[in-house]
Design an enzyme around this catalytic site. Structure first.
Site, PDB file in Angstrom:
ATOM      1  N   GLY A 164       0.826  -1.203   0.000  1.00  0.00           N
ATOM      2  CA  GLY A 164       0.000   0.000   0.000  1.00  0.00           C
ATOM      3  C   GLY A 164       0.858   1.250   0.000  1.00  0.00           C
ATOM      4  O   GLY A 164       2.056   1.198   0.300  1.00  0.00           O
ATOM      5  N   THR A 190      -0.375   4.387   4.803  1.00  0.00           N
ATOM      6  CA  THR A 190      -1.705   3.799   4.848  1.00  0.00           C
ATOM      7  C   THR A 190      -1.897   2.878   6.048  1.00  0.00           C
ATOM      8  O   THR A 190      -2.932   2.244   6.179  1.00  0.00           O
ATOM      9  CB  THR A 190      -2.010   3.006   3.560  1.00  0.00           C
ATOM     10  OG1 THR A 190      -0.854   2.265   3.214  1.00  0.00           O
ATOM     11  CG2 THR A 190      -2.376   3.937   2.432  1.00  0.00           C
ATOM     12  N   GLY A 191      -0.870   2.777   6.880  1.00  0.00           N
ATOM     13  CA  GLY A 191      -1.034   2.017   8.112  1.00  0.00           C
ATOM     14  C   GLY A 191      -0.544   0.590   8.036  1.00  0.00           C
ATOM     15  O   GLY A 191      -1.026  -0.266   8.767  1.00  0.00           O
ATOM     16  N   LYS A 192       0.454   0.306   7.180  1.00  0.00           N
ATOM     17  CA  LYS A 192       0.964  -1.053   7.070  1.00  0.00           C
ATOM     18  C   LYS A 192       1.673  -1.474   8.358  1.00  0.00           C
ATOM     19  O   LYS A 192       1.412  -2.536   8.911  1.00  0.00           O
ATOM     20  CB  LYS A 192       1.928  -1.151   5.887  1.00  0.00           C
ATOM     21  CG  LYS A 192       1.277  -0.831   4.561  1.00  0.00           C
ATOM     22  CD  LYS A 192       2.248  -0.940   3.402  1.00  0.00           C
ATOM     23  CE  LYS A 192       3.342   0.104   3.417  1.00  0.00           C
ATOM     24  NZ  LYS A 192       2.867   1.481   3.258  1.00  0.00           N
ATOM     25  N   GLU A 248      -3.553  32.264 -11.201  1.00  0.00           N
ATOM     26  CA  GLU A 248      -4.476  31.366 -10.491  1.00  0.00           C
ATOM     27  C   GLU A 248      -5.902  31.523 -11.023  1.00  0.00           C
ATOM     28  O   GLU A 248      -6.635  30.538 -11.128  1.00  0.00           O
ATOM     29  CB  GLU A 248      -4.448  31.636  -8.981  1.00  0.00           C
ATOM     30  CG  GLU A 248      -3.084  31.407  -8.315  1.00  0.00           C
ATOM     31  CD  GLU A 248      -2.516  30.008  -8.529  1.00  0.00           C
ATOM     32  OE1 GLU A 248      -3.316  29.068  -8.724  1.00  0.00           O
ATOM     33  OE2 GLU A 248      -1.282  29.861  -8.517  1.00  0.00           O
TER      34      GLU A 248
HETATM   35  P1  ADP Z   1       2.946   2.821   6.609  1.00  0.00           P
HETATM   36  O1  ADP Z   1       3.733   1.809   7.368  1.00  0.00           O
HETATM   37  O2  ADP Z   1       1.916   2.212   5.717  1.00  0.00           O
HETATM   38  O3  ADP Z   1       3.764   3.816   5.878  1.00  0.00           O
HETATM   39  P2  ADP Z   1       2.192   3.584   9.229  1.00  0.00           P
HETATM   40  O4  ADP Z   1       1.626   2.311   9.717  1.00  0.00           O
HETATM   41  O5  ADP Z   1       3.561   3.903   9.661  1.00  0.00           O
HETATM   42  O6  ADP Z   1       2.103   3.656   7.652  1.00  0.00           O
HETATM   43  O7  ADP Z   1       1.182   4.752   9.594  1.00  0.00           O
HETATM   44  C1  ADP Z   1       1.637   5.958  10.108  1.00  0.00           C
HETATM   45  C2  ADP Z   1       0.645   6.512  11.088  1.00  0.00           C
HETATM   46  O8  ADP Z   1      -0.544   6.892  10.434  1.00  0.00           O
HETATM   47  C3  ADP Z   1       0.226   5.525  12.136  1.00  0.00           C
HETATM   48  O9  ADP Z   1       1.097   5.537  13.209  1.00  0.00           O
HETATM   49  C4  ADP Z   1      -1.149   6.025  12.528  1.00  0.00           C
HETATM   50  O10 ADP Z   1      -1.043   7.034  13.484  1.00  0.00           O
HETATM   51  C5  ADP Z   1      -1.659   6.641  11.260  1.00  0.00           C
HETATM   52  N1  ADP Z   1      -2.557   5.720  10.560  1.00  0.00           N
HETATM   53  C6  ADP Z   1      -2.353   5.189   9.336  1.00  0.00           C
HETATM   54  N2  ADP Z   1      -3.392   4.417   8.977  1.00  0.00           N
HETATM   55  C7  ADP Z   1      -4.260   4.431   9.989  1.00  0.00           C
HETATM   56  C8  ADP Z   1      -5.521   3.816  10.213  1.00  0.00           C
HETATM   57  N3  ADP Z   1      -6.093   3.010   9.298  1.00  0.00           N
HETATM   58  N4  ADP Z   1      -6.134   4.061  11.384  1.00  0.00           N
HETATM   59  C9  ADP Z   1      -5.575   4.863  12.295  1.00  0.00           C
HETATM   60  N5  ADP Z   1      -4.396   5.464  12.148  1.00  0.00           N
HETATM   61  C10 ADP Z   1      -3.730   5.270  11.003  1.00  0.00           C
HETATM   62 ZN    ZN Z   2      -0.105  27.292 -11.775  1.00  0.00          ZN
END
Ligand code: ADP
Ligand code: ZN
Ligand code: MG
Length: 653
Positions: A238, A242-244, A461
């Site tokens: 992802g 996105t919260g992986k 703009e």
């Molecule tokens: P990735 O690993 O996909 O780059 P992260 O897991 O590190 O992303 O996400 C970064 C932060 O974004 C998390 O610590 C959380 O605070 C927030 N976050 C991302 N997705 C979610 C979600 N589905 N629900 C709640 N918080 C989220």
């Molecule tokens: Zn422009």
């Protein structure tokens, strides 16, 4: 001077975060180590020469000379150690501070000193005045004094080498040690760091997939008894943020098992061979702690397609990757260790990683849709006191294309804004301002435009906004501003009515025309060009090229994808490998040129036809610097243009 369209971010290449292998910390580390070694050797030799001063050894005299001196009553004391004699002379001066004169000599072997002296005709009377001190020549100190000059440096060098090797080993051992960051471990007993599915908003499908894994880790017997095979490897894919990572931790938290995490780039960082041994250590530790989860974040840093031929650094990466494969293959079915990995570049991964028995289970995590965004905002609004006017639904509507991480920082920015202005509660206005801040960086109020610049920016703009209002497939305007923000001098904020996953050719064409709206307006109004539209041109040219080479959206070139998803990467294939001939290349260029020019004409026509509206928008911008959607639409209506409605757009698609 940017046009903001968040919805596209999912279409663009996800930025490649990985590093060039072999150019990490290791060379630097090696240099500092060598420098340290040289310093230590210098220090040892200085210290050594201070302890054993070689330069001013006592004068050597013959035995006959000594006899003469004793006879003349000059000698105070003679120390005998083995055959060596140390002679201390009577002080010649009255000052007590002057050191006594010391000389050395040797007596004949196996003959007593008194005997030798007698042979030299030293009178007994003279001899009695001399203090003769016979030390034992077999004593430790004798041997020590004789051997120390050889032993001590050898000893010091030995210690030094031992310390150095210990340090090198330490790098590998660090993966084992809990505190030292390399492999981070979250134990199930650690309640503070525990993350559960409740902390992950949205991502419903992903959570359902992973619930099965949680079930297995909690209750492996149930699955093993029935002969079910549980996946060893799960790949989370992802966009960034996105919260992986969060999901992987939540799986461990839900199952209550130990969580070992390491980032792909950390494998590659150290000395050659360390990557592979780290993998070994990591898997060993995880097996000892089973049931457990191993999480390899950003696996694309080690898991890229092999055989890219980048030389030295690559070998290390390949060895690390091979070791991961070996370890995964070595798993017994009842091992109760599950390997999870995350990447935002699934397209560059080595196929070997994706084979059955390895990362064969793949979980895709999409950017959150409107409902999910609202849910994520809710998760992050815990512990934040809100004013009554806060409406998270509206915020979710205004943030298409935001990732979980973006929403997290939006909430945080909102709280910071409220705190900075001395309020106890976060208001809706704080959150709305934060949307733009997260999108493009903070406002640069100090970036003052001259009157002329302000005028040019306002027209630029206004040009974007006007073109986008009159083209059927362009997104409606949400806000126009000529306040500098982040890198942009001014901006027009477009937001689609709905989240979209697919984009059409007509939309792309209108997007390009909108991008060129600023350029065209500057040229028509001022009969001159500035550097302002440069970013617009880059973005729209790239889009036109993608239409031709990736999406088959050019009539002339036909349905051929000339470039893959990742573009022509430097790593996967050779730098000079072209998939198509120079002739085709020229044709692509011509087609891109046609698309750009055609859309410039379209934009030109709109601006010419609606000069009055353009002037009105620009004038208002110069006065107020920002125009919100309602006001903008009023301006359109006043100039005989019907603003777009949601229904219009839905009707078309
Ligand atoms: P990735 O690993 O996909 O780059 P992260 O897991 O590190 O992303 O996400 C970064 C932060 O974004 C998390 O610590 C959380 O605070 C927030 N976050 C991302 N997705 C979610 C979600 N589905 N629900 C709640 N918080 C989220
Ligand atoms: Zn422009
Ligand atoms: Mg991550």
């Amino acid at each position: 001077m940017d046009i903001l369209k968040r919805k596209k971010s999912s279409n663009r290449k996800i930025p490649n975060k990985s590093r060039i292998p072999g150019f990490g910390g290791s060379p630097m580390n090696l240099f500092t180590k060598i420098a340290n070694a040289i310093l230590i050797i210098l220090f040892i030799s200085v210290a050594y020469s201070m302890i054993f001063p070689g330069g001013d050894k006592p004068e050597q005299i013959s035995l006959s000379q000594l006899s003469n001196d004793i006879s003349s009553g000059l000698v105070q004391k003679v120390e005998v150690k083995g055959d060596a004699l140390t002679i201390t002379y009577n002080s010649t001066s009255t000052a007590t501070s002057t050191p006594l004169l010391i000389k050395e000599s040797k007596k004949e072997e196996g003959v007593a000193l008194t005997q030798s002296l007698a042979n030299y005709k030293v009178s007994e009377e003279a001899l009695s005045k001399v203090n003769i001190d016979i030390g034992s020549d077999t004593g430790f100190s004798y041997w020590f004094m004789n051997l120390a000059p050889f032993l001590i440096p050898i000893l010091l060098i030995g210690i030094f080498i031992w310390m150095l090797t210990r340090q090198m080993k330490g790098a590998g051992v660090q993966a084992m040690s809990f505190g030292q960051s390399k492999a981070r471990i979250i134990l199930p007993t650690d309640k503070k760091q525990r993350v559960t599915f409740a902390d992950v908003a949205g991502s419903k499908e992903a959570k359902e997939e992973l619930a099965e894994v949680v079930d297995f880790l909690k209750n492996p017997k149930k699955f093993l008894d029935i002969g079910a095979k549980i996946p060893k490897g799960i790949l989370l894919m992802g966009a960034p943020g996105t919260g992986k990572t969060l999901l992987a931790r939540a799986v461990a938290g839900e199952a209550g098992v130990a969580f070992f995490s390491i980032s792909g780039s950390e494998f590659v960082e150290m000395f050659v061979g360390i990557g592979a041994s780290r993998v070994r250590d990591l898997f060993k530790m995880a097996k000892n702690a089973a049931p457990s989860i191993i999480f390899i974040d950003e696996i694309d840093a080690v898991g890229r397609v092999r055989g890219g031929g980048m030389g030295g650094g690559n070998d290390e990466r390949e060895q690390t990757l091979n070791q991961i494969l070996v370890e995964m293959d070595g798993f017994e079915q009842n091992e109760k260790v599950i390997v999870m990995a995350a990447t935002n570049r699934p397209d560059v991964l080595d196929p070997a990683l994706l084979r059955p028995g390895r990362f064969d289970r793949r979980v895709i995590i999409d950017l959150p849709d409107r409902n999910d965004r609202e849910a994520i905002l809710k998760v992050h609004s815990k512990e934040k006191p809100f004013a009554e006017d806060v409406n998270l639904r509206t915020i979710a509507e205004r943030t298409p294309g935001f990732s979980g991480a973006d929403l997290f920082s939006l909430m945080n920015e909102g709280a910071i804004l409220a705190a900075r202005e001395g309020r106890q509660k976060v208001s809706q206005f704080d959150l709305i301002r934060s949307i733009e801040k997260v999108m493009m960086g903070p406002e640069r109020k100090s970036h003052l435009l001259s009157t002329k610049e302000k005028e040019i920016t306002a027209y630029h703009e206004a040009g974007h906004a006007l073109v986008s209002s009159l083209l059927p497939y362009a997104d409606p305007v949400h806000k126009i501003s000529i306040i500098a923000r982040g890198r942009a001098g001014g901006y027009t904020l477009h937001l689609p009515f709905e989240d979209r996953r697919l984009q059409s050719k007509k939309e792309f064409l209108d997007d390009i025309a909108v991008s060129l709206g600023g350029y065209v307006t500057e040229k028509m109004v001022f009969h001159d060009l500035t550097t302002g539209p440069s970013n617009d041109l880059q973005v729209s040219t790239a889009l036109a090229r993608d239409m031709v080479t990736k999406y088959g959206m050019s009539e002339k070139m036909g349905p051929i994808a000339f470039e893959g998803e990742g573009g022509r990467t430097m790593f996967g294939r050779g730098v000079n490998d072209k998939e198509y001939s120079d002739k085709i290349n020229a044709e692509i260029d011509a087609e891109v040129y046609d698309i750009m020019n055609g859309n410039m004409k379209r934009a030109e026509k709109i601006i010419t036809d609606h000069k009055k509206a353009l002037n009105a928008i620009a004038k208002r911008l110069i006065e107020t610097e920002t125009i919100e959607r309602e006001e903008f639409e009023k301006l359109l209506v006043a100039n005989g243009i019907v603003p777009k409605k949601k229904e219009d757009i839905e009707h078309q698609s």
